[in-house]
Design an enzyme around this catalytic site. Sequence first.
Site, PDB file in Angstrom:
ATOM      1  N   GLY A  78       8.804   0.420  -0.512  1.00  0.00           N
ATOM      2  CA  GLY A  78       7.885   0.870  -1.549  1.00  0.00           C
ATOM      3  C   GLY A  78       6.535   1.195  -0.936  1.00  0.00           C
ATOM      4  CG  LEU A  79       4.007   4.198  -2.797  1.00  0.00           C
ATOM      5  CD1 LEU A  79       3.301   4.615  -4.084  1.00  0.00           C
ATOM      6  CD2 LEU A  79       3.750   5.201  -1.676  1.00  0.00           C
ATOM      7  CB  SER A  85       4.578  -8.936   1.499  1.00  0.00           C
ATOM      8  OG  SER A  85       4.802  -8.032   2.565  1.00  0.00           O
ATOM      9  CB  SER A 149       8.298  -7.096   3.275  1.00  0.00           C
ATOM     10  OG  SER A 149       7.202  -6.484   2.632  1.00  0.00           O
TER      11      SER A 149
END
Length: 261
Positions: A78-79, A85, A149
């Site tokens: 994801g962005l 995280s 992550s």
Amino acid sequence: MAPGRRSSAYNRAIVGGDHSDHGAAGTVDDRGRPPRVGLARAGAGERRHEAHQQSPGVTRALRWRALGQRGATLWFTGLPGAGKSTIAVGVEERLVLAGRSAFLLDGDNLRRGLNRDLGFEPTARRENVRRTAYVASLLAESGSIALVSLVSPYAADRRAAAALHRAEDLPFVEVFVDAPLELCERRDPKGLYARARAGELADLTGVGAPYEPPREPDLVIGQGATTAAGDVEQVLALLAARGLIASRPADAYARGAISSS
């Protein structure tokens, strides 16, 4: 293919090519860091060391049976600022406190060590994903649940990470933390978006570099409909549904085992 053995296709995908850097081997920059590198294929005339697979003494079946769990990789993409995280840490805590082996591979932490020589151009991002995927596969092979992550903005790179796991019959779960850009910018926990908008940071994903959303992720979370704790519950429910854990671990926050601070 017997579990625990690396296939020839896997090894070809992992080796990929030789590293090219901007200086002689062993050199460092003025801050004592190794030069940044990308991923380049070996050209004609270059000599390659041929690595040979070492057969394991302990089979995967024996290891997983002794641990009482199956290994797997959960890949959170994801962005920047989407909450990858935060959610991955929550999942890791719940699993570990329930007596299950899990380990978080955080993109920022990896860039302080294993991937510290990589920049942010597409080839370096690809190498970042490749290295991380390989480490995750080793953790999964050991019987642990690897939680990755990583922004990993390019779909082809994430497909390659999944392919490495498929080659070894290791479960790979892609989790798309689908927070919109506007929300990520409002959060901006590291100040990256502010720097990018001020022209101080080039190639930030979502601003100066593209992000390619997964087309068919195993799970989509982080859209703001639930809290981070609710997103953690969804991930654990998926793990249970896939048979990767026997049942969802009890909420450690509710038991007071984890501080809410």
